[in-house]
Design an enzyme around this catalytic site. Structure first.
Site, PDB file in Angstrom:
ATOM      1  N   LYS A  70       0.820  -1.214   0.000  1.00 56.22           N
ATOM      2  CA  LYS A  70       0.000   0.000   0.000  1.00 56.22           C
ATOM      3  C   LYS A  70       0.858   1.270   0.000  1.00 56.22           C
ATOM      4  O   LYS A  70       0.619   2.182  -0.794  1.00 56.22           O
ATOM      5  CB  LYS A  70      -0.930  -0.039   1.209  1.00 56.22           C
ATOM      6  CG  LYS A  70      -1.827   1.176   1.385  1.00 56.22           C
ATOM      7  CD  LYS A  70      -3.027   0.878   2.272  1.00 56.22           C
ATOM      8  CE  LYS A  70      -2.736  -0.006   3.444  1.00 56.22           C
ATOM      9  NZ  LYS A  70      -1.872   0.578   4.476  1.00 56.22           N
ATOM     10  N   THR A  72       4.015   1.525  -0.829  1.00 62.64           N
ATOM     11  CA  THR A  72       4.767   1.518  -2.082  1.00 62.64           C
ATOM     12  C   THR A  72       3.910   2.057  -3.221  1.00 62.64           C
ATOM     13  O   THR A  72       4.367   2.869  -4.033  1.00 62.64           O
ATOM     14  CB  THR A  72       5.236   0.081  -2.404  1.00 62.64           C
ATOM     15  OG1 THR A  72       6.041  -0.401  -1.315  1.00 62.64           O
ATOM     16  CG2 THR A  72       6.046   0.037  -3.683  1.00 62.64           C
ATOM     17  N   ARG A  93       2.288   8.348   6.856  1.00 61.92           N
ATOM     18  CA  ARG A  93       2.518   8.196   8.294  1.00 61.92           C
ATOM     19  C   ARG A  93       4.006   7.960   8.568  1.00 61.92           C
ATOM     20  O   ARG A  93       4.744   7.511   7.711  1.00 61.92           O
ATOM     21  CB  ARG A  93       1.722   7.008   8.831  1.00 61.92           C
ATOM     22  CG  ARG A  93       0.209   7.199   8.774  1.00 61.92           C
ATOM     23  CD  ARG A  93      -0.508   5.914   9.099  1.00 61.92           C
ATOM     24  NE  ARG A  93      -0.216   4.879   8.121  1.00 61.92           N
ATOM     25  CZ  ARG A  93      -0.355   3.585   8.332  1.00 61.92           C
ATOM     26  NH1 ARG A  93      -0.751   3.148   9.513  1.00 61.92           N
ATOM     27  NH2 ARG A  93      -0.086   2.713   7.387  1.00 61.92           N
ATOM     28  N   LYS A 104       7.357  -6.540  11.029  1.00 60.35           N
ATOM     29  CA  LYS A 104       6.660  -5.982   9.874  1.00 60.35           C
ATOM     30  C   LYS A 104       7.590  -5.234   8.925  1.00 60.35           C
ATOM     31  O   LYS A 104       7.421  -5.253   7.718  1.00 60.35           O
ATOM     32  CB  LYS A 104       5.541  -5.034  10.357  1.00 60.35           C
ATOM     33  CG  LYS A 104       4.777  -4.371   9.217  1.00 60.35           C
ATOM     34  CD  LYS A 104       3.675  -3.459   9.765  1.00 60.35           C
ATOM     35  CE  LYS A 104       2.925  -2.766   8.639  1.00 60.35           C
ATOM     36  NZ  LYS A 104       3.703  -1.742   7.946  1.00 60.35           N
ATOM     37  N   ALA A 272      -3.679   1.432  12.923  1.00 53.05           N
ATOM     38  CA  ALA A 272      -5.059   1.406  12.432  1.00 53.05           C
ATOM     39  C   ALA A 272      -5.896   0.326  13.089  1.00 53.05           C
ATOM     40  O   ALA A 272      -7.122   0.384  13.024  1.00 53.05           O
ATOM     41  CB  ALA A 272      -5.069   1.214  10.920  1.00 53.05           C
ATOM     42  N   PHE A 300      -3.632  -0.568   7.184  1.00 54.10           N
ATOM     43  CA  PHE A 300      -4.245  -1.888   7.019  1.00 54.10           C
ATOM     44  C   PHE A 300      -5.304  -1.872   5.917  1.00 54.10           C
ATOM     45  O   PHE A 300      -5.223  -1.095   4.979  1.00 54.10           O
ATOM     46  CB  PHE A 300      -4.800  -2.396   8.354  1.00 54.10           C
ATOM     47  CG  PHE A 300      -3.720  -2.697   9.366  1.00 54.10           C
ATOM     48  CD1 PHE A 300      -2.629  -3.482   9.029  1.00 54.10           C
ATOM     49  CD2 PHE A 300      -3.769  -2.181  10.650  1.00 54.10           C
ATOM     50  CE1 PHE A 300      -1.620  -3.763   9.946  1.00 54.10           C
ATOM     51  CE2 PHE A 300      -2.759  -2.456  11.579  1.00 54.10           C
ATOM     52  CZ  PHE A 300      -1.698  -3.240  11.210  1.00 54.10           C
ATOM     53  N   PHE A 381       3.131  -8.999  -9.523  1.00 56.02           N
ATOM     54  CA  PHE A 381       4.312  -9.817  -9.261  1.00 56.02           C
ATOM     55  C   PHE A 381       4.651 -10.623 -10.518  1.00 56.02           C
ATOM     56  O   PHE A 381       3.757 -10.934 -11.316  1.00 56.02           O
ATOM     57  CB  PHE A 381       4.056 -10.778  -8.085  1.00 56.02           C
ATOM     58  CG  PHE A 381       4.156 -10.148  -6.732  1.00 56.02           C
ATOM     59  CD1 PHE A 381       5.222 -10.423  -5.892  1.00 56.02           C
ATOM     60  CD2 PHE A 381       3.191  -9.252  -6.292  1.00 56.02           C
ATOM     61  CE1 PHE A 381       5.329  -9.840  -4.629  1.00 56.02           C
ATOM     62  CE2 PHE A 381       3.276  -8.652  -5.039  1.00 56.02           C
ATOM     63  CZ  PHE A 381       4.350  -8.956  -4.205  1.00 56.02           C
ATOM     64  N   TRP A 409       6.978  -0.953  -7.714  1.00 49.75           N
ATOM     65  CA  TRP A 409       8.082  -1.509  -6.932  1.00 49.75           C
ATOM     66  C   TRP A 409       9.313  -1.697  -7.815  1.00 49.75           C
ATOM     67  O   TRP A 409      10.439  -1.391  -7.415  1.00 49.75           O
ATOM     68  CB  TRP A 409       7.651  -2.848  -6.310  1.00 49.75           C
ATOM     69  CG  TRP A 409       8.691  -3.434  -5.392  1.00 49.75           C
ATOM     70  CD1 TRP A 409       8.846  -3.199  -4.064  1.00 49.75           C
ATOM     71  CD2 TRP A 409       9.744  -4.340  -5.759  1.00 49.75           C
ATOM     72  NE1 TRP A 409       9.916  -3.902  -3.573  1.00 49.75           N
ATOM     73  CE2 TRP A 409      10.489  -4.612  -4.595  1.00 49.75           C
ATOM     74  CE3 TRP A 409      10.120  -4.950  -6.955  1.00 49.75           C
ATOM     75  CZ2 TRP A 409      11.586  -5.467  -4.592  1.00 49.75           C
ATOM     76  CZ3 TRP A 409      11.211  -5.799  -6.954  1.00 49.75           C
ATOM     77  CH2 TRP A 409      11.928  -6.048  -5.783  1.00 49.75           C
TER      78      TRP A 409
END
Length: 555
Positions: A70, A72, A93, A104, A272, A300, A381, A409
């Site tokens: 998200k 990224t 954030r 994480k 969140a 999230f 991907f 990405w």
């Protein structure tokens, strides 16, 4: 293949003064922290610097261990906007040190869609979280000192609700007994620590619009109750002024840049799943004043971060989003369809078909509950097949929502150009933005509206203790506040094992408490930890720094 930190360290950053120039920010309002980051004195920037840009929210499907990307995507979309000639700002954030050293990872994006300096942003940054922790713990110290010095407010030590905090995953501190060692060392009582991002001070800072508003919110914070069950506030302890003094710099948004030189405001970071999960109102509003487009994210999945962004932040700040981007990956959708993480590389249309309802429920919520235009960004991907992509496109088309493939990405802004074009198109569409509930509903009705409309549940089961808390908050006059549900991020329900788009469930409400300073009611479900622990092999074991100050092992 280069790691995130190797990509970030290879980038040639522009001096932050040049980023400010490009954003139209006078250097008079810039407070540099070294060469590549700065704080902005938003209170001094004249109102004439006001473009009233379009607000774009980036959210996602229900997260899985396979990842969604998200942040990224948010950064890559902003870079894509810049590449197609748009004046854009990104508002994100700040990362917490807990996840950085835990499992994480950071919150600065990944691959070729990152904000930099990546190491600084993930480690301390400009000290905002330390200031928040200090303000939180000053209030705790003044509260205990008041009791020790005679307790003129008649505070019941058994009914203290204010915890201390530290920005670290430290399960040992969840429940502690302090004030031991004799009378001169305080009043013995049960206590505990939250992680800093779960502190109400974080929520207050992120919702405050000015120093005056900040002090008023700090004053309203409830720290506990008297022996006759009346709430005690930070204002009554005369703590708000000193707390605000500690936060005088932390309230100012931080300016950094993406790998492609797009201006980025990184400020605030409430979780969140236990708080409202959005960056600060000041940063978002400043991004809207400085750019024609402001790209921001919420934590999230859309059932948590986006719901709170829309129902709490937008309501308080008077914001109306122009478009919403819902990030998904084929891999994550296959996990929602029952495929283990180790078997995601092969084509599996059957599992994808089972997992897609998760995405479709999020899409439907944005379109039908909040009445906002949206686009699905599939973070592609190499293992995704054309047949899998076609299936997602077909299912979303049935709801009248387009799907755009994102390769930010691997390609940075170039991989976000098509997504940028679709977002620009959506921003020109009229929308009838609507909240999921009205504030004048009862606390129970608001909780039920979220569960039924957003989660897809049948309703709520309120435990007796929670019912008593709801009745008490209603009697105290707090029933008109918005709701902040604390629940697992891994499911629409309160059971993390229920993947996809579960049906026929009820959400159990265990605890209800007031965050009077932030201005919302926190509803706790499931087993939500406000102080996480470290995993068996924490990321901290891989992090190191050499004699020249170069950090390794950070993602």
């Amino acid at each position: 293949m280069l790691t995130d930190i190797e990509i970030a360290q290879a980038a040639k950053m522009q001096p932050i003064t040049e980023i400010a120039d490009a954003a139209g920010i006078s250097r008079d309002y810039l407070e540099p922290y070294g060469k590549y980051k700065a704080k902005l004195d938003f209170t001094a920037i004249p109102e004439s610097v006001d473009k009233k840009g379009k607000l774009v929210l980036v959210t996602a499907i229900t997260p899985t261990p396979a990842g969604e990307g998200k942040t990224t995507t948010t950064i890559g979309l902003a870079d894509g906007m810049k590449r197609i000639g748009k004046n854009v700002m990104v508002a994100l954030r700040e990362p917490s040190l807990g996840p950085v050293f835990g499992v994480k990872g950071g919150a600065a994006g990944g691959g070729y869609a990152q904000v930099v300096p990546m190491e600084d942003i993930n480690l301390h940054f400009t000290g905002d979280f330390h200031a928040i922790g200090a303000a939180n713990n000053l209030l705790a110290a003044m509260l205990d000192n008041h009791i020790y010095q005679g307790n003129s407010l008649n505070i019941d030590p058994r009914r203290i609700t204010w915890k201390r905090c530290v920005d670290m995953n430290d399960r040992q501190l969840r429940f502690v007994t302090d004030g031991l060692g004799g009378r001169v060392n305080g009043v013995p009582r049960e206590d505990g620590y939250d992680i800093t991002v779960a502190s109400e001070i974080m929520a207050v800072l992120c919702l405050a619009t000015s120093m005056t508003d900040l002090k008023e919110r700090l004053s309203r914070i409830i720290v506990g109750y008297t022996y006759d069950e009346k709430p005690v506030t930070a204002g009554e302890l005369k703590a708000a002024g000193a707390m605000a003094a500690l936060l005088k710099d932390a309230i100012k948004p931080n300016l950094v840049q993406t790998l492609e030189g797009t201006p980025a405001l990184v400020h605030g970071g409430p979780f969140a799943n236990i708080a409202h999960g959005c960056n600060s109102v000041t940063a978002t509003k400043l991004a809207l004043r400085l750019g024609d487009y402001a790209i921001t994210e919420a934590g999230f999945g859309a059932d948590l971060g986006a719901e709170k962004f829309l129902d709490i932040k937008c309501r308080y700040a008077g914001l109306t989003p122009s478009a919403v981007v819902i990030v998904a990956t084929i891999r994550a959708l296959k996990m929602h369809g029952g495929v283990p993480k180790t078997e995601l590389n092969g084509e599996n249309l059957e599992a994808l078909e089972k997992g897609i309802p998760n995405l479709l429920r999020h899409v439907s919520n944005i379109k039908n509950v909040y009445k906002l235009p949206s686009v699905v960004a599939v973070n592609r991907f190499p293992t995704d097949t054309d047949a899998e992509i076609d299936l997602v496109i077909a299912k979303c088309k049935e709801l009248g929502v387009n799907v755009v493939l994102s390769t930010v990405w691997a390609e940075g802004g170039k991989g976000g150009e098509e997504l940028a074009k679709e977002v620009v198109r959506l921003c020109e569409e009229p929308n009838d933005f609507t909240f999921s509930y009205d504030l004048d509903c009862s606390i129970e009705e608001k909780i039920e509206a979220i569960v039924k409309k957003v989660y897809g549940g049948d309703g709520v089961s309120i435990l007796p203790a929670a019912k008593k808390q709801i009745d008490s908050l209603t009697a105290l006059g707090y029933s008109n506040l918005p709701i902040c549900v604390a629940k697992t991020q891994y499911s629409f329900s309160d059971d993390p094992t229920k993947l996809g788009a579960p049906e026929g469930f009820k959400v159990t409400i265990k605890n209800v408490k007031i965050s009077a300073g932030a201005g919302f009611i926190v509803v706790l479900t499931g087993d939500i930890m406000t102080m996480p622990g470290l995993p068996k092999v924490p990321a901290a074991e891989r992090i190191d720094v050499d004699e020249n100050g170069k950090i390794t092992g950070l993602f």
